[in-house]
Design a protein around this motif. Structure first.
Motif, PDB file in Angstrom:
ATOM      1  N   UNK A  72       0.841  -1.199   0.000  1.00  0.00           N
ATOM      2  CA  UNK A  72       0.000   0.000   0.000  1.00  0.00           C
ATOM      3  C   UNK A  72       0.873   1.246   0.000  1.00  0.00           C
ATOM      4  N   UNK A  73       0.530   2.222  -0.841  1.00  0.00           N
ATOM      5  CA  UNK A  73       1.236   3.496  -0.913  1.00  0.00           C
ATOM      6  C   UNK A  73       0.297   4.626  -0.498  1.00  0.00           C
ATOM      7  N   UNK A  74       0.866   5.688   0.030  1.00  0.00           N
ATOM      8  CA  UNK A  74       0.072   6.814   0.487  1.00  0.00           C
ATOM      9  C   UNK A  74       0.739   8.112   0.048  1.00  0.00           C
ATOM     10  N   UNK A  75      -0.059   9.038  -0.472  1.00  0.00           N
ATOM     11  CA  UNK A  75       0.441  10.350  -0.874  1.00  0.00           C
ATOM     12  C   UNK A  75       0.177  11.308   0.275  1.00  0.00           C
ATOM     13  N   UNK A  76       1.196  11.525   1.105  1.00  0.00           N
ATOM     14  CA  UNK A  76       1.034  12.308   2.330  1.00  0.00           C
ATOM     15  C   UNK A  76       0.800  13.776   2.027  1.00  0.00           C
ATOM     16  N   UNK A  77       1.704  14.397   1.338  1.00  0.00           N
ATOM     17  CA  UNK A  77       1.566  15.797   0.930  1.00  0.00           C
ATOM     18  C   UNK A  77       2.582  16.069  -0.174  1.00  0.00           C
TER      19      UNK A  77
END
Length: 144
Positions: A72-77
């Motif tokens: 899983x990948x997440x685009x934080x900011x």
């Protein structure tokens, strides 16, 4: 009399002879083996939302030993950007044509987290039907 017996054998033989049916083979667990990349999310409220560049790095890998790995990948900011948030590992079992059971606990002394998950494979697209307690939605993946 001989003709009657011969006729009986011939008709009995024809009765037990089957014709080939033009049916496709049901999907099996072998169809799931491999790595699938996340491509879309679908629900009744928002319709189909294509994966963005970050979400498109998510992957689900089914191994032949009945384990799986979800990355899983997440685009934080904007500053941090997209990063690999976690890997979830577990086991899977083929329940029936169109349904698997996923267990995210993977024997780590935690409560079993079994989820019966309907699935469909159409060409190189895997669609999982999920219900995580807040409504039913679909996740679509493309086979690598």
């Amino acid at each position: 009399m001989k003709k009657s017996i011969l006729f009986l054998f011939l008709t009995t033989g024809l009765f037990f002879t089957s014709c080939n049916k033009d049916e496709s083979e049901p999907k099996t667990d072998v169809d799931l083996i491999g790595t699938w990349t996340y491509i879309a999310y679908v629900d009744d409220d928002e319709g189909e939302i294509q994966a963005d560049e970050c979400d498109g790095q998510d992957s689900l890998t089914f191994m032949s030993d009945n384990t799986f790995n979800f990355t899983y990948h997440y685009n934080f900011d904007e500053e941090v950007g997209c990063y690999k948030a976690q890997d979830a590992i577990g086991s899977w079992e083929y329940i029936s044509d169109g349904e698997i059971e996923l267990d995210y606990s993977n024997g780590n002394n935690v409560e079993p987290n079994n989820q019966k998950t309907p699935f469909e494979i159409s060409g190189d697209i895997l669609t999982l039907t999920k219900d995580e307690g807040y409504g039913v939605f679909l996740e679509k993946y493309k086979k690598n």
